[in-house]
Design a protein around this motif. Structure first.
Motif, PDB file in Angstrom:
ATOM      1  N   UNK A   1      -6.731   1.889   7.604  1.00 30.34           N
ATOM      2  CA  UNK A   1      -6.392   1.181   8.799  1.00 30.34           C
ATOM      3  C   UNK A   1      -5.652   0.489   7.229  1.00 30.34           C
ATOM      4  N   UNK A   2      -5.772   0.959   6.902  1.00 29.56           N
ATOM      5  CA  UNK A   2      -4.720  -0.891   6.008  1.00 29.56           C
ATOM      6  C   UNK A   2      -3.237  -0.139   5.552  1.00 29.56           C
TER       7      UNK A   2
ATOM      8  N   UNK B   1       0.474   4.550  11.197  1.00 32.44           N
ATOM      9  CA  UNK B   1      -0.809   5.488  11.969  1.00 32.44           C
ATOM     10  C   UNK B   1      -0.563   6.688  12.347  1.00 32.44           C
ATOM     11  N   UNK B   2       1.021   7.179  12.052  1.00 34.82           N
ATOM     12  CA  UNK B   2       1.384   8.605  12.000  1.00 34.82           C
ATOM     13  C   UNK B   2       1.486   9.957  11.895  1.00 34.82           C
ATOM     14  N   UNK B   3       1.060   9.602  10.422  1.00 35.58           N
ATOM     15  CA  UNK B   3       0.596  10.574   9.803  1.00 35.58           C
ATOM     16  C   UNK B   3      -0.958  10.885   9.962  1.00 35.58           C
TER      17      UNK B   3
ATOM     18  N   UNK C   1      -2.160  10.435  13.644  1.00 33.52           N
ATOM     19  CA  UNK C   1      -2.109  10.348  14.672  1.00 33.52           C
ATOM     20  C   UNK C   1      -1.733  11.935  14.121  1.00 33.52           C
ATOM     21  N   UNK C   2      -0.756  12.349  13.825  1.00 35.89           N
ATOM     22  CA  UNK C   2      -0.013  13.939  14.112  1.00 35.89           C
ATOM     23  C   UNK C   2      -1.124  14.961  13.289  1.00 35.89           C
ATOM     24  N   UNK C   3      -1.948  14.418  11.456  1.00 36.97           N
ATOM     25  CA  UNK C   3      -2.792  14.999  11.401  1.00 36.97           C
ATOM     26  C   UNK C   3      -4.425  15.467  12.774  1.00 36.97           C
ATOM     27  N   UNK C   4      -4.440  14.463  12.891  1.00 39.10           N
ATOM     28  CA  UNK C   4      -5.322  14.543  14.128  1.00 39.10           C
ATOM     29  C   UNK C   4      -4.776  15.124  15.321  1.00 39.10           C
ATOM     30  N   UNK C   5      -3.987  15.632  15.858  1.00 36.50           N
ATOM     31  CA  UNK C   5      -3.370  16.450  17.086  1.00 36.50           C
ATOM     32  C   UNK C   5      -3.700  18.002  16.238  1.00 36.50           C
TER      33      UNK C   5
ATOM     34  N   UNK D   1       0.752  -1.311   0.232  1.00 35.69           N
ATOM     35  CA  UNK D   1      -0.251   0.315   0.058  1.00 35.69           C
ATOM     36  C   UNK D   1       1.060   1.189   0.401  1.00 35.69           C
ATOM     37  N   UNK D   2       0.704   2.349  -1.102  1.00 36.99           N
ATOM     38  CA  UNK D   2       1.358   3.898  -0.678  1.00 36.99           C
ATOM     39  C   UNK D   2       1.029   4.137   0.511  1.00 36.99           C
ATOM     40  N   UNK D   3       1.947   5.081   0.385  1.00 33.90           N
ATOM     41  CA  UNK D   3       1.473   6.159   1.985  1.00 33.90           C
ATOM     42  C   UNK D   3       0.775   7.203   1.403  1.00 33.90           C
TER      43      UNK D   3
END
Length: 78
Positions: A44-45, A49-51, A53-57, A15-17
Motif C-alpha cells: 500500500x506504500x 494501486x492499478x497493478x 487491482x488488475x492482477x486481482x481481477x 518507492x520502486x514499482x
C-alpha cells in the motif's frame, strides 16, 4: 542541522514499482489470507494501486473459471 536534513533527503529514493512476481505473490497471499502486515504495508506504500487491482481481477477471473471447469468435469462424469 539543515545539512543532515539535506543529506537525508538526497538519499531517500521514491518507492520502486513492484515487479510482476512481487504483485503475484501479494495477490496470492492476500487471496489465501496469509499475507504479513509488513508486506501489506509495503504494497500500500506504492503510488499506484492499478497493478494490484488488475492482477486481482485477473486472478479472481481465473479462479472462478477454474472452479467452473472443475464442476463441469465432475458433473460430466456422472
Amino acid at each position: 542541522m539543515s545539512d543532515t536534513t539535506d543529506n537525508n533527503n538526497r538519499h531517500q529514493q521514491p518507492p520502486r514499482t513492484p515487479g510482476v512476481l512481487r504483485i503475484m505473490q501479494s495477490i496470492l497471499a492476500g487471496a489465501f489470507g496469509v499475507q504479513s502486515d509488513k508486506r501489506r504495508r509495503e504494497d500500500f506504500s506504492h503510488h499506484s494501486p492499478w497493478p494490484y487491482i488488475i492482477a486481482g481481477i485477473l486472478f479472481t477471473t481465473g479462479f472462478v473459471g477454474a472452479l467452473i471447469l472443475v464442476v463441469q468435469v465432475v458433473l460430466s462424469g456422472q
